[in-house]
Design a protein around this motif. Structure first.
Motif, PDB file in Angstrom:
ATOM      1  N   MET A 190      17.236  76.868  -2.374  1.00  0.00           N
ATOM      2  CA  MET A 190      17.067  75.471  -2.794  1.00  0.00           C
ATOM      3  C   MET A 190      18.091  75.136  -3.863  1.00  0.00           C
ATOM      4  SD  MET A 190      13.619  73.572  -4.230  1.00  0.00           S
ATOM      5  CE  MET A 190      13.591  74.486  -5.785  1.00  0.00           C
ATOM      6  N   THR A 191      18.689  73.936  -3.731  1.00  0.00           N
ATOM      7  CA  THR A 191      19.675  73.534  -4.724  1.00  0.00           C
ATOM      8  C   THR A 191      18.991  73.157  -6.018  1.00  0.00           C
ATOM      9  OG1 THR A 191      19.576  71.264  -3.927  1.00  0.00           O
ATOM     10  CG2 THR A 191      21.244  72.692  -2.950  1.00  0.00           C
ATOM     11  N   GLY A 192      19.717  73.218  -7.125  1.00  0.00           N
ATOM     12  CA  GLY A 192      19.140  72.936  -8.435  1.00  0.00           C
ATOM     13  C   GLY A 192      18.772  71.489  -8.605  1.00  0.00           C
ATOM     14  N   ARG A 193      17.757  71.244  -9.414  1.00  0.00           N
ATOM     15  CA  ARG A 193      17.331  69.877  -9.693  1.00  0.00           C
ATOM     16  C   ARG A 193      18.354  69.200 -10.600  1.00  0.00           C
ATOM     17  NH1 ARG A 193      11.558  70.405  -9.146  1.00  0.00           N
ATOM     18  NH2 ARG A 193      11.322  71.181  -7.012  1.00  0.00           N
ATOM     19  N   ARG A 194      18.660  67.937 -10.347  1.00  0.00           N
ATOM     20  CA  ARG A 194      19.598  67.199 -11.186  1.00  0.00           C
ATOM     21  C   ARG A 194      19.240  65.722 -11.123  1.00  0.00           C
ATOM     22  NH1 ARG A 194      23.254  64.717  -7.863  1.00  0.00           N
ATOM     23  NH2 ARG A 194      23.540  65.579  -5.771  1.00  0.00           N
ATOM     24  N   ARG A 195      19.802  64.990 -12.065  1.00  0.00           N
ATOM     25  CA  ARG A 195      19.533  63.556 -12.104  1.00  0.00           C
ATOM     26  C   ARG A 195      20.266  62.847 -10.952  1.00  0.00           C
ATOM     27  NH1 ARG A 195      17.070  61.020 -16.101  1.00  0.00           N
ATOM     28  NH2 ARG A 195      16.544  62.164 -18.004  1.00  0.00           N
ATOM     29  N   ARG A 196      19.565  61.927 -10.319  1.00  0.00           N
ATOM     30  CA  ARG A 196      20.144  61.136  -9.239  1.00  0.00           C
ATOM     31  C   ARG A 196      19.692  59.694  -9.411  1.00  0.00           C
ATOM     32  NH1 ARG A 196      18.200  65.931  -7.080  1.00  0.00           N
ATOM     33  NH2 ARG A 196      19.507  67.057  -5.572  1.00  0.00           N
ATOM     34  N   THR A 197      20.562  58.776  -9.018  1.00  0.00           N
ATOM     35  CA  THR A 197      20.106  57.394  -8.955  1.00  0.00           C
ATOM     36  C   THR A 197      19.182  57.282  -7.739  1.00  0.00           C
ATOM     37  OG1 THR A 197      21.887  56.653  -7.493  1.00  0.00           O
ATOM     38  CG2 THR A 197      22.325  56.628  -9.882  1.00  0.00           C
ATOM     39  N   PRO A 198      18.354  56.250  -7.672  1.00  0.00           N
ATOM     40  CA  PRO A 198      17.495  56.073  -6.491  1.00  0.00           C
ATOM     41  C   PRO A 198      18.286  56.031  -5.185  1.00  0.00           C
ATOM     42  CG  PRO A 198      16.747  54.654  -8.263  1.00  0.00           C
ATOM     43  CD  PRO A 198      18.049  55.254  -8.728  1.00  0.00           C
ATOM     44  N   GLU A 199      19.450  55.363  -5.214  1.00  0.00           N
ATOM     45  CA  GLU A 199      20.272  55.275  -4.009  1.00  0.00           C
ATOM     46  C   GLU A 199      20.810  56.643  -3.604  1.00  0.00           C
ATOM     47  OE1 GLU A 199      20.663  53.424  -6.713  1.00  0.00           O
ATOM     48  OE2 GLU A 199      19.904  51.488  -5.998  1.00  0.00           O
ATOM     49  N   GLN A 200      21.268  57.432  -4.593  1.00  0.00           N
ATOM     50  CA  GLN A 200      21.772  58.774  -4.298  1.00  0.00           C
ATOM     51  C   GLN A 200      20.668  59.658  -3.746  1.00  0.00           C
ATOM     52  OE1 GLN A 200      23.272  59.744  -8.200  1.00  0.00           O
ATOM     53  NE2 GLN A 200      25.407  59.403  -7.598  1.00  0.00           N
ATOM     54  N   ALA A 201      19.501  59.583  -4.371  1.00  0.00           N
ATOM     55  CA  ALA A 201      18.393  60.410  -3.918  1.00  0.00           C
ATOM     56  C   ALA A 201      18.010  60.078  -2.482  1.00  0.00           C
ATOM     57  CB  ALA A 201      17.186  60.218  -4.842  1.00  0.00           C
ATOM     58  N   ARG A 202      17.939  58.802  -2.178  1.00  0.00           N
ATOM     59  CA  ARG A 202      17.546  58.393  -0.829  1.00  0.00           C
ATOM     60  C   ARG A 202      18.575  58.861   0.204  1.00  0.00           C
ATOM     61  NH1 ARG A 202      17.352  54.499   3.097  1.00  0.00           N
ATOM     62  NH2 ARG A 202      15.248  53.892   3.768  1.00  0.00           N
ATOM     63  N   GLU A 203      19.856  58.690  -0.112  1.00  0.00           N
ATOM     64  CA  GLU A 203      20.898  59.102   0.821  1.00  0.00           C
ATOM     65  C   GLU A 203      20.931  60.616   1.006  1.00  0.00           C
ATOM     66  OE1 GLU A 203      23.042  57.236   2.860  1.00  0.00           O
ATOM     67  OE2 GLU A 203      21.487  55.802   2.281  1.00  0.00           O
ATOM     68  N   GLU A 204      20.731  61.366  -0.079  1.00  0.00           N
ATOM     69  CA  GLU A 204      20.729  62.818   0.033  1.00  0.00           C
ATOM     70  C   GLU A 204      19.532  63.299   0.844  1.00  0.00           C
ATOM     71  OE1 GLU A 204      21.259  64.874  -3.669  1.00  0.00           O
ATOM     72  OE2 GLU A 204      22.952  63.626  -4.263  1.00  0.00           O
ATOM     73  N   ILE A 205      18.407  62.643   0.689  1.00  0.00           N
ATOM     74  CA  ILE A 205      17.232  62.993   1.484  1.00  0.00           C
ATOM     75  C   ILE A 205      17.513  62.726   2.968  1.00  0.00           C
ATOM     76  CG2 ILE A 205      14.843  62.343   2.009  1.00  0.00           C
ATOM     77  CD1 ILE A 205      14.531  61.792  -1.047  1.00  0.00           C
ATOM     78  N   LEU A 206      18.109  61.571   3.256  1.00  0.00           N
ATOM     79  CA  LEU A 206      18.437  61.249   4.645  1.00  0.00           C
ATOM     80  C   LEU A 206      19.458  62.224   5.222  1.00  0.00           C
ATOM     81  CD1 LEU A 206      18.606  57.342   4.584  1.00  0.00           C
ATOM     82  CD2 LEU A 206      16.995  58.751   5.882  1.00  0.00           C
ATOM     83  N   ASP A 207      20.465  62.592   4.411  1.00  0.00           N
ATOM     84  CA  ASP A 207      21.482  63.548   4.881  1.00  0.00           C
ATOM     85  C   ASP A 207      20.837  64.887   5.237  1.00  0.00           C
ATOM     86  OD1 ASP A 207      23.499  61.717   4.545  1.00  0.00           O
ATOM     87  OD2 ASP A 207      24.128  62.483   2.587  1.00  0.00           O
ATOM     88  N   ALA A 208      19.987  65.386   4.342  1.00  0.00           N
ATOM     89  CA  ALA A 208      19.336  66.672   4.588  1.00  0.00           C
ATOM     90  C   ALA A 208      18.410  66.593   5.790  1.00  0.00           C
ATOM     91  CB  ALA A 208      18.552  67.104   3.349  1.00  0.00           C
ATOM     92  N   ALA A 209      17.656  65.512   5.886  1.00  0.00           N
ATOM     93  CA  ALA A 209      16.736  65.347   7.007  1.00  0.00           C
ATOM     94  C   ALA A 209      17.492  65.263   8.324  1.00  0.00           C
ATOM     95  CB  ALA A 209      15.881  64.096   6.806  1.00  0.00           C
ATOM     96  N   THR A 210      18.628  64.577   8.315  1.00  0.00           N
ATOM     97  CA  THR A 210      19.429  64.449   9.533  1.00  0.00           C
ATOM     98  C   THR A 210      19.894  65.809  10.017  1.00  0.00           C
ATOM     99  OG1 THR A 210      20.174  62.239   8.890  1.00  0.00           O
ATOM    100  CG2 THR A 210      21.481  63.392  10.554  1.00  0.00           C
ATOM    101  N   ASP A 211      20.435  66.628   9.112  1.00  0.00           N
ATOM    102  CA  ASP A 211      20.900  67.963   9.487  1.00  0.00           C
ATOM    103  C   ASP A 211      19.750  68.831  10.010  1.00  0.00           C
ATOM    104  OD1 ASP A 211      23.541  67.474   8.861  1.00  0.00           O
ATOM    105  OD2 ASP A 211      23.345  68.167   6.795  1.00  0.00           O
ATOM    106  N   LEU A 212      18.638  68.835   9.296  1.00  0.00           N
ATOM    107  CA  LEU A 212      17.506  69.676   9.679  1.00  0.00           C
ATOM    108  C   LEU A 212      16.892  69.238  11.005  1.00  0.00           C
ATOM    109  CD1 LEU A 212      15.776  70.079   6.201  1.00  0.00           C
ATOM    110  CD2 LEU A 212      16.840  71.906   7.542  1.00  0.00           C
ATOM    111  N   ILE A 213      16.711  67.934  11.171  1.00  0.00           N
ATOM    112  CA  ILE A 213      16.092  67.428  12.392  1.00  0.00           C
ATOM    113  C   ILE A 213      16.995  67.660  13.600  1.00  0.00           C
ATOM    114  CG2 ILE A 213      15.331  65.324  13.575  1.00  0.00           C
ATOM    115  CD1 ILE A 213      14.383  64.350  10.776  1.00  0.00           C
TER     116      ILE A 213
END
Length: 205
Positions: A1-24
């Motif tokens: 698991m990657t380390g926790r860090r500060r993200r803007t809401p937009e960054q967090a949402r996009e990173e979640i979508l990126d990870a979900a896209t790869d995994l799915i």
């Protein structure tokens, strides 16, 4: 698991979508889940729930974002090619989309399951409208193909492009060819385009 860090809401949402896209794309939606996506991004399960609510909603967001990206690609190519009036242009646009094997896996899965998402990468009716306009500018009046012929070429083009994208690696290997040789893809594109162009222009029965 990657380390926790500060993200803007937009960054967090996009990173979640990126990870979900790869995994799915790799494991299928049934093999992932919210917790696994959260671990891949390095955020809490609660944060993923905060942005997407349910896992079903996250999968829907992944598919909708990928579809929108491909629609943008089609629009850009059609503008650049002046309307994509001929079969070669149609197949080039579709192969550009289908070069993304991750998207092909997502798209194929979405066609086989009911997740309340759009069933196609573009509106086929609108795509055919644009192609018909391009064809009429080159072959006006009775010399040009009718709407039914144009629709058939689009359907054949999509079937040939999607089928090849899904099976190419296995089929080429089975035939003794290197599936990573770009020349094989170019040869297939050229052959498919030649057949479709002949039908579009009325050179086949």
């Amino acid at each position: 698991m990657t380390g926790r860090r500060r993200r803007t809401p937009e960054q967090a949402r996009e990173e979640i979508l990126d990870a979900a896209t790869d995994l799915i794309a790799r494991h299928g939606p049934d093999g992932v889940g919210l917790r696994r996506v959260a671990e891949a991004v390095g955020v809490t399960h609660g944060l993923v729930t905060h942005y997407f609510g349910t896992y079903r909603a996250l999968v829907r967001a992944v598919l909708e974002r990928e579809n929108e990206r491909k629609r943008d690609l089609v629009r850009e190519r059609m503008r650049a090619d002046g309307g994509v009036p001929y079969a070669r242009g149609m197949t080039e646009v579709l192969f550009d989309i289908l070069a993304d094997e991750r998207y092909v896996r997502l798209w194929t899965w979405s066609q086989l399951h009911d997740w309340d998402v759009e069933r196609s990468t573009v509106s086929l009716a609108k795509l055919v409208d644009a192609i018909e306009d391009g064809v009429r500018s080159v072959l006006p009046g009775p010399d040009g193909p009718d709407r039914e012929r144009i629709e058939m070429v689009v359907l054949l083009s999509m079937s040939g492009a999607y089928g090849y994208a899904i099976g190419r690696r296995y089929w080429l290997t089975d035939l003794g060819h290197d599936p990573d040789d770009p020349g094989r893809d170019q040869a297939y594109r050229a052959a498919l385009s030649a057949v479709l162009s002949a039908h579009l222009e009325g050179r086949t029965k």
